[in-house]
Design an enzyme around this catalytic site. Structure first.
Site, PDB file in Angstrom:
ATOM      1  N   ARG A   1       0.734  -0.936  -0.369  1.00  0.00           N
ATOM      2  CA  ARG A   1       0.340   0.232  -0.242  1.00  0.00           C
ATOM      3  C   ARG A   1       1.010   1.430  -0.021  1.00  0.00           C
ATOM      4  NH1 ARG A   1      -1.797  -4.013   3.582  1.00  0.00           N
ATOM      5  NH2 ARG A   1      -4.174  -4.569   3.154  1.00  0.00           N
TER       6      ARG A   1
ATOM      7  N   LYS B   1      -1.869  -2.946   8.034  1.00  0.00           N
ATOM      8  CA  LYS B   1      -2.738  -2.101   8.613  1.00  0.00           C
ATOM      9  C   LYS B   1      -3.416  -3.340  10.264  1.00  0.00           C
ATOM     10  CE  LYS B   1      -6.536  -0.888   5.130  1.00  0.00           C
ATOM     11  NZ  LYS B   1      -7.569  -1.283   4.063  1.00  0.00           N
TER      12      LYS B   1
ATOM     13  N   HIS C   1      -2.978   2.403  -6.146  1.00  0.00           N
ATOM     14  CA  HIS C   1      -3.090   1.355  -5.604  1.00  0.00           C
ATOM     15  C   HIS C   1      -3.534   0.582  -6.905  1.00  0.00           C
ATOM     16  CE1 HIS C   1      -5.323  -0.183  -2.149  1.00  0.00           C
ATOM     17  NE2 HIS C   1      -6.245  -1.595  -3.353  1.00  0.00           N
TER      18      HIS C   1
ATOM     19  N   ARG D   1      -0.651  -2.052  -7.283  1.00  0.00           N
ATOM     20  CA  ARG D   1      -0.690  -2.595  -5.456  1.00  0.00           C
ATOM     21  C   ARG D   1      -1.419  -4.072  -6.690  1.00  0.00           C
ATOM     22  NH1 ARG D   1      -0.848  -4.780  -0.780  1.00  0.00           N
ATOM     23  NH2 ARG D   1      -2.858  -4.798   0.119  1.00  0.00           N
TER      24      ARG D   1
ATOM     25  N   HIS E   1      -3.992  -9.451   2.788  1.00  0.00           N
ATOM     26  CA  HIS E   1      -5.404  -9.173   3.340  1.00  0.00           C
ATOM     27  C   HIS E   1      -5.381  -9.840   4.715  1.00  0.00           C
ATOM     28  CE1 HIS E   1      -6.926  -8.259  -1.662  1.00  0.00           C
ATOM     29  NE2 HIS E   1      -5.586  -7.239  -0.237  1.00  0.00           N
TER      30      HIS E   1
ATOM     31  N   TYR F   1      -8.896 -10.937  -7.542  1.00  0.00           N
ATOM     32  CA  TYR F   1      -8.511 -10.583  -8.552  1.00  0.00           C
ATOM     33  C   TYR F   1      -8.308 -12.158  -9.523  1.00  0.00           C
ATOM     34  CZ  TYR F   1      -5.761  -7.698  -5.675  1.00  0.00           C
ATOM     35  OH  TYR F   1      -5.812  -6.088  -5.517  1.00  0.00           O
TER      36      TYR F   1
END
Length: 317
Positions: free
Chosen positions: A151, A175, A256, A259, A282, A291
């Site tokens: 990110r 995160k 993004h 990414r 994730h 994806y």
């Protein structure tokens, strides 16, 4: 099963501790499960009484309330994870939500770039910048971004200490302060080494030298400002300049999107979803599964564009 409020608290504690889920995600799961518990209680039931039919009835109730597809999908995700947790903890001997498809999300496929476009972007990066130092930094930025799928917030806050010694992998803090290891490609390692040499040897009286000697000392990409590192917005503007230099529309090139390109190209190359999930950081595999839809659409377009019957109008979409 133990009382609803205790069961929900135990589940949320496990999510926070084991999965490194962001605080807001855990809070959302808590609200969703409490709503389900209240709905059950109004019918004289508890979470222990959940069956597939009751989960489906609850989702129909959410639909009747006018909740969006995204909200209903998130609630089903919370229920699925909770019932799986209950099964693993031995609170129940089945998982009533495992086969429920639910409303799904009105997902938009992530925008991405093909390999030729990424190659053009990487080739253009060293042309962007007023000085040799800026050009070296810009190449390092884009090489690291594409090599790792970070990110943008993770990229601009990379500590320089994590990048010393020609690393083959980078430790990235994502995160929820969850850490992950991501390998570096040879081009990314070369760009990183070159930028570190420029950064470390900057003259003390130069703009870069002053940044490195001041608040920017800790960061791989130092910049003026209270934080001491490059702001996300600054990198966004640099990426726009790189896109123009590469002959691409700036509207198509964002951090993004890079990414997404990283993940899509890995999947095209045969990487499995679990590995890509780990590399992207994730918490939920469902987030990574988008994806596969990108690949499905690309393969469909490939067939419809290149199959001999498609050119003759002999294949239906």
């Amino acid at each position: 099963m133990i009382a609803d409020h205790r069961a929900i608290s135990a589940f949320l504690d496990a999510k926070a501790a084991e999965s490194g889920s962001a605080r807001n995600t855990v809070l959302a799961y808590g609200r969703d499960l409490r709503d389900l518990s209240d709905w059950l209680a109004a019918r004289g039931l508890a979470l222990a009484d959940l069956t597939r039919e009751r989960v489906e009835d609850y989702l129909a109730h959410c639909d009747a309330q006018g909740l969006s597809r995204a909200t209903r999908a998130r609630r089903l995700s919370a229920i699925r994870q909770f019932t799986r947790f209950a099964l693993e903890e031995g609170w129940r001997d089945d998982d009533p939500a495992i086969r429920i498809s639910g409303p799904g999300r009105a997902r938009r496929l992530p925008k991405t770039l093909d390999r030729a476009e990424i190659d053009a972007l990487l080739a253009a990066a060293p042309q962007v910048g007023r000085t040799d130092a800026e050009r070296s930094r810009n190449l390092c930025l884009i090489e690291l971004l594409y090599a790792t799928g970070m990110r943008v917030s993770e990229l601009v806050t990379l500590p320089v200490a994590a990048c010393r010694g020609d690393p083959r992998v980078l430790l990235i803090r994502g995160k929820g302060d969850k850490e992950r290891m991501v390998p570096l490609t040879p081009p990314a390692r070369r760009a990183l080494s070159a930028w570190l040499a420029v950064r470390d040897n900057a003259a003390r009286d130069s703009a870069l030298g002053r940044l490195v000697a001041g608040k920017g000392a800790r960061w791989l990409f130092p910049a003026p400002g209270a934080a001491g590192h490059m702001p996300r917005q600054t990198f966004g503007r640099l990426l726009n300049d790189m896109a123009v230099a590469a002959g691409l529309s700036p509207s198509r090139v964002t951090p993004h999107v890079i990414r997404h390109a990283f993940a899509t190209h890995l999947l095209e190359g045969g990487a499995d979803l679990r590995s890509i999930q780990t590399l992207l950081g994730h918490a939920d595999l469902g987030t990574t599964e988008i994806y596969t839809h990108v690949l499905d659409e690309r393969m469909r377009d490939l067939v419809l564009t290149h199959h001999p019957l498609a050119r003759k109008g002999g294949m239906a979409g």
